[in-house]
Design a protein around this motif. Sequence first.
Motif, PDB file in Angstrom:
ATOM      1  N   ASP A   3     -13.379  -6.051   4.267  1.00  0.00           N
ATOM      2  CA  ASP A   3     -13.318  -5.534   2.904  1.00  0.00           C
ATOM      3  C   ASP A   3     -11.964  -5.849   2.262  1.00  0.00           C
ATOM      4  O   ASP A   3     -11.886  -6.186   1.069  1.00  0.00           O
ATOM      5  CB  ASP A   3     -13.555  -4.023   2.905  1.00  0.00           C
ATOM      6  CG  ASP A   3     -14.976  -3.668   3.337  1.00  0.00           C
ATOM      7  OD1 ASP A   3     -15.853  -4.563   3.253  1.00  0.00           O
ATOM      8  OD2 ASP A   3     -15.211  -2.516   3.755  1.00  0.00           O
ATOM      9  N   LYS A  28     -11.986  -9.411   1.386  1.00  0.00           N
ATOM     10  CA  LYS A  28     -12.814  -9.597   0.192  1.00  0.00           C
ATOM     11  C   LYS A  28     -12.048  -9.203  -1.064  1.00  0.00           C
ATOM     12  O   LYS A  28     -12.101  -9.886  -2.085  1.00  0.00           O
ATOM     13  CB  LYS A  28     -14.098  -8.779   0.301  1.00  0.00           C
ATOM     14  CG  LYS A  28     -15.168  -9.408   1.179  1.00  0.00           C
ATOM     15  CD  LYS A  28     -16.438  -8.587   1.120  1.00  0.00           C
ATOM     16  CE  LYS A  28     -17.564  -9.230   1.925  1.00  0.00           C
ATOM     17  NZ  LYS A  28     -18.807  -8.429   1.869  1.00  0.00           N
ATOM     18  N   ALA A  29     -11.330  -8.053  -0.973  1.00  0.00           N
ATOM     19  CA  ALA A  29     -10.559  -7.590  -2.128  1.00  0.00           C
ATOM     20  C   ALA A  29      -9.457  -8.592  -2.480  1.00  0.00           C
ATOM     21  O   ALA A  29      -9.236  -8.911  -3.648  1.00  0.00           O
ATOM     22  CB  ALA A  29      -9.940  -6.214  -1.833  1.00  0.00           C
ATOM     23  N   LEU A  44     -11.079 -11.568  -3.994  1.00  0.00           N
ATOM     24  CA  LEU A  44     -11.483 -11.287  -5.376  1.00  0.00           C
ATOM     25  C   LEU A  44     -10.280 -11.314  -6.304  1.00  0.00           C
ATOM     26  O   LEU A  44     -10.333 -11.895  -7.396  1.00  0.00           O
ATOM     27  CB  LEU A  44     -12.168  -9.915  -5.432  1.00  0.00           C
ATOM     28  CG  LEU A  44     -12.635  -9.453  -6.823  1.00  0.00           C
ATOM     29  CD1 LEU A  44     -13.658 -10.428  -7.387  1.00  0.00           C
ATOM     30  CD2 LEU A  44     -13.239  -8.051  -6.750  1.00  0.00           C
ATOM     31  N   LYS A  45      -9.165 -10.686  -5.842  1.00  0.00           N
ATOM     32  CA  LYS A  45      -7.961 -10.672  -6.655  1.00  0.00           C
ATOM     33  C   LYS A  45      -7.423 -12.080  -6.853  1.00  0.00           C
ATOM     34  O   LYS A  45      -7.033 -12.470  -7.962  1.00  0.00           O
ATOM     35  CB  LYS A  45      -6.893  -9.798  -5.988  1.00  0.00           C
ATOM     36  CG  LYS A  45      -5.637  -9.632  -6.827  1.00  0.00           C
ATOM     37  CD  LYS A  45      -4.646  -8.712  -6.147  1.00  0.00           C
ATOM     38  CE  LYS A  45      -3.383  -8.551  -6.989  1.00  0.00           C
ATOM     39  NZ  LYS A  45      -2.402  -7.650  -6.321  1.00  0.00           N
ATOM     40  N   THR A  93      -9.147 -14.814  -6.713  1.00  0.00           N
ATOM     41  CA  THR A  93     -10.077 -15.518  -7.593  1.00  0.00           C
ATOM     42  C   THR A  93      -9.823 -15.155  -9.051  1.00  0.00           C
ATOM     43  O   THR A  93      -9.801 -16.023  -9.928  1.00  0.00           O
ATOM     44  CB  THR A  93     -11.526 -15.180  -7.208  1.00  0.00           C
ATOM     45  OG1 THR A  93     -11.749 -15.526  -5.824  1.00  0.00           O
ATOM     46  CG2 THR A  93     -12.513 -15.946  -8.077  1.00  0.00           C
ATOM     47  N   GLU A  94      -9.620 -13.846  -9.299  1.00  0.00           N
ATOM     48  CA  GLU A  94      -9.342 -13.411 -10.673  1.00  0.00           C
ATOM     49  C   GLU A  94      -8.038 -14.013 -11.176  1.00  0.00           C
ATOM     50  O   GLU A  94      -7.947 -14.464 -12.328  1.00  0.00           O
ATOM     51  CB  GLU A  94      -9.263 -11.879 -10.715  1.00  0.00           C
ATOM     52  CG  GLU A  94     -10.616 -11.198 -10.485  1.00  0.00           C
ATOM     53  CD  GLU A  94     -10.478  -9.695 -10.425  1.00  0.00           C
ATOM     54  OE1 GLU A  94      -9.317  -9.213 -10.389  1.00  0.00           O
ATOM     55  OE2 GLU A  94     -11.512  -8.992 -10.415  1.00  0.00           O
ATOM     56  N   GLU A 150      -8.630 -17.615 -11.921  1.00  0.00           N
ATOM     57  CA  GLU A 150      -9.359 -17.778 -13.178  1.00  0.00           C
ATOM     58  C   GLU A 150      -8.455 -17.512 -14.374  1.00  0.00           C
ATOM     59  O   GLU A 150      -8.534 -18.202 -15.399  1.00  0.00           O
ATOM     60  CB  GLU A 150     -10.567 -16.835 -13.193  1.00  0.00           C
ATOM     61  CG  GLU A 150     -11.649 -17.223 -12.184  1.00  0.00           C
ATOM     62  CD  GLU A 150     -12.798 -16.229 -12.161  1.00  0.00           C
ATOM     63  OE1 GLU A 150     -12.663 -15.175 -12.824  1.00  0.00           O
ATOM     64  OE2 GLU A 150     -13.813 -16.501 -11.485  1.00  0.00           O
TER      65      GLU A 150
END
Length: 289
Positions: free
Chosen positions: A93, A96-97, A100-101, A103-104, A107
């Motif tokens: 997890d 994953k976090a 995700l961070k 990836t953000e 982006e």
Amino acid sequence: MEEIYMNVDHDKSVYSQPSTNQRAPRTSEKIFFGAIILSLGVLSVFLLAGLIGLSIHYHNSIRVAAAELSTVKANMTDLQASDKLSALTKERDQLKAKLLKTTEERELLNANLTEITTARDMLKASLLKTTEERELLNANLSSMTEERNRLQMISEQKKTCPAGWRMFSCSCYFLSSQLGSWTFGRDDCRKKGAHLVVIDSAEEQTFLSGFTKQQTWIGLSDLEKEGTWKWMDGTPLTLKYWTRNQPDNGGGDPRWGEEDCVHIRTEENTLWNDLSCNNSQQWICEKIP
């Protein structure tokens, strides 16, 4: 004969019949030993049965203990596996976090890069357009300058200034021989169909600096509104040739009064200075021939 047989029989009977005293002890011994053997047999049977029971109980206990140990081991293994799974799940997890961070952030960086690239492209396009416009303006200016020079030459060839006037560019200039106030010079120029000179180019400033050798009125004042300088034709002041620390409106010294009019060529240089309009000086008139 019969006596002999009788004796013999007697003797046989004596020898053939066992003694009662001898038989009784042997039977008791047999019974006793039999009882002992039987007791021992029964005891052996009980012992064997006990051993068998103990063996069965022991094996059952071992089997139960083994089963319990297996259960405990399985529980411990399950617990360890559960803890490990929980740790792995937590780590997953977290990863994953982070992913995700990341990836953000990626982006967001891509979006910023896109904006920067777009802005850069727009600036390039704007710069290119500005460069093209500048080149076009330079070409037009060069063409207009050539045309102006051509027209000046034609004008100078065809037009002449009155006696006492001097031509420069397309205008005629007159330097008064007498002295007077700024308003007197203004009125005199008007009588001659001219106006106090309006300086709108560096070339004209240079020409006038050599045209007069004295302090001379020019057509610039702030008579209408203090601090708002205008030329005689109503145009605002853009091209400036003030001398150092001027204009100062007299610097607050009452001896000089309100300094609302401008003259060229101070005692120190050929630049401008504001002065009281009542001062008496030469003036320069300008008109189109």
